[in-house]
Scaffold this active site. Structure first.
Site, short mmCIF file in Angstrom:
data_model
loop_
_atom_site.label_atom_id
_atom_site.label_comp_id
_atom_site.label_asym_id
_atom_site.label_seq_id
_atom_site.Cartn_x
_atom_site.Cartn_y
_atom_site.Cartn_z
N SER A 95 0.92 -1.23 -0.29
CA SER A 95 -0.21 -0.09 -0.31
C SER A 95 0.68 0.70 -0.23
O SER A 95 -0.06 2.02 -0.02
CB SER A 95 -0.71 0.33 1.02
OG SER A 95 -1.85 -0.73 0.90
N TYR A 201 -10.39 2.59 5.34
CA TYR A 201 -9.63 2.24 4.51
C TYR A 201 -10.08 1.46 2.92
O TYR A 201 -10.29 0.02 3.90
CB TYR A 201 -8.58 1.86 4.55
CG TYR A 201 -7.37 1.82 4.63
CD1 TYR A 201 -5.99 2.42 4.72
CD2 TYR A 201 -7.24 0.67 3.23
CE1 TYR A 201 -4.55 2.64 3.96
CE2 TYR A 201 -5.82 0.57 3.14
CZ TYR A 201 -4.56 1.22 2.97
OH TYR A 201 -2.96 1.14 2.76
N SER A 202 -10.34 1.58 1.63
CA SER A 202 -10.55 0.81 0.81
C SER A 202 -9.80 0.61 -0.22
O SER A 202 -9.17 1.81 -1.14
CB SER A 202 -11.88 1.03 0.75
OG SER A 202 -12.81 0.41 -0.70
N ASN A 203 -9.36 -0.12 -0.55
CA ASN A 203 -7.89 -0.21 -1.81
C ASN A 203 -8.61 0.28 -3.34
O ASN A 203 -8.27 0.67 -4.40
CB ASN A 203 -7.65 -1.88 -2.06
CG ASN A 203 -6.55 -2.61 -1.78
OD1 ASN A 203 -5.66 -1.54 -0.94
ND2 ASN A 203 -7.07 -3.11 -0.56
#
Length: 397
Positions: A95, A201-203
């Site tokens: 990330s 939190y989101s990819n």
């Protein structure tokens, strides 16, 4: 992930990110570390060695401060061998790639191609996004978009997405996912909250950001990243690999331990297809390139001052172990015993590898590192080891 960390803020963050805390191991008796010539920094040598002593297979560390630049490594490059990790070795940054993606989007903002409060639906009309979702919400994780790697809720509820851990991931580790496929999977699920109503939190936010870059420039994400960031900074060892499963030499091997029908197995996962996380975590780099890049970013050499200020505006709802989240990076106050020193960062992990990238706000002091996993799971010791390392580098403790 080890059960000893379940339920902590650190684990929840890593689970949302869709990337496992790096598992780890070390061959018994291997305790020698290497360090850069010219200066002895025993406190840094000890810090690197402690990660290995806690069960991680290997670590390479690079620090630049008022005393100059120091590099060191400890552990092993490959299980069954004795060679130590190279201090200029390549690794998957996980990330940490989000910071590069955010910076690339902000370069387009600086050029007037898009605005932070532009609705995403206007740039990518084919998806039918909620028109309230803006570019800023993507970069700060306040869009509410379902995380395509799964949603993890405080009460223990899990809504699965694509496989990214366990035997299911191992069996599909060379499968190719298209970015549009990941976004459409996300949109097929209920959002976590209304746009702007929360932080999670989101990819998927950063996969959408990738597609926006491509739509606005007419070039592939990798080409635009190369043109606007990598080539100008001469980051020759950094790349966005897409679906390529290879790893440039030199590198330290990474391993993944998983359960298979009740048996623990460990597999070399150095080579894997990172398209499941796309521009939210697929990049490969070195500690030197990360140091050059992050110092340049924080010292104002990539973005104009007003956009760097926007990048550093954090959302208080994002408070956690790594600090608070701005636009593609965390801001953490190390506390009164460190003179309330603030460090900016974006760490990452990608099944077998973990990356650390830290800097002071002026870019003058940086710390970049890679940690590789081995045959045992030692993630429960990672937060304490990281906290101690930060205090050693940035507080002189």
């Amino acid at each position: 992930m080890s059960t000893s960390l379940r339920g902590t803020k650190t684990t929840k963050f890593i689970q949302r990110a869709g990337v496992t805390a790096v598992a780890a191991g070390l061959l018994a008796g291997v305790t020698v570390s290497t360090a850069s010539a010219g200066q002895d920094r025993p406190e840094l040598r000890q810090a690197v060695q402690e990660f290995v002593g806690n069960g991680f297979a290997g670590m390479q560390l690079r620090v630049r401060d008022e005393r100059g630049e120091w590099t060191g490594s400890a552990g092993v490059r490959e299980l069954g061998g004795t060679a130590k990790p190279s201090t200029d070795g390549h690794f998957r940054v996980g990330s940490t790639a989000k910071n590069f993606t955010a910076t690339l989007v902000l370069r387009l903002v600086a050029d007037g191609r898009i605005d932070l409060d532009t609705p995403v639906a206007g740039v990518l009309p084919r998806f039918g996004f909620d028109r309230r979702i803006t570019v800023r919400m993507l970069l700060q994780h306040t869009s509410g978009l379902f995380n395509h790697t799964g949603e993890f809720f405080p009460d223990g509820t899990v809504v699965p997405g694509i496989p990214w851990r366990g035997k299911e991931w191992v069996d599909k580790r060379f499968h190719t996912y298209e970015p549009e496929e990941l976004v459409r999977l996300s949109l097929s699920k209920p959002p976590r909250f209304e746009p702007g109503a929360g932080w999670s939190y989101s990819n998927t936010n950063y996969v959408v950001a990738r597609l926006m870059v491509e739509a606005l420039t007419g070039r592939s994400f990798a080409d635009e990243l190369d043109r606007r960031i990598l080539r100008p900074l001469k980051l020759r060892d950094t790349l966005s690999p897409g679906a390529w499963s290879g790893m440039p030499k030199p590198y330290a091997h990474a391993y993944y331990t998983y359960d298979d029908a009740g048996q623990q197995k460990t597999l070399d996962v150095t080579h894997q297809n990172p398209s499941w996380v796309s521009s939210a975590g697929d990049m490969i780099s070195t500690t030197k390139d990360l140091q050059t890049y992050f110092s340049a970013l924080q010292s104002g050499k990539i973005l104009p001052a007003w956009l760097l200020a926007e990048m550093r505006k954090t959302d208080p709802r994002s408070e956690g172990f790594f600090g608070r989240y701005g636009l593609g990076q965390f801001s953490k106050d190390l506390g009164p015993d460190c003179g309330n020193t603030v460090v900016l960062s974006h760490n990452g992990s990608n099944n077998g590898y973990a990356a650390l990238m830290y800097s002071t706000p002026d870019g003058s002091k940086t710390m970049t590192a890679s940690v590789t996993s081995g045959a045992t799971v030692a993630d429960a010791k990672f937060p304490a080891a990281l906290e101690k390392l930060l205090k050693t580098v940035f507080c002189g403790k």
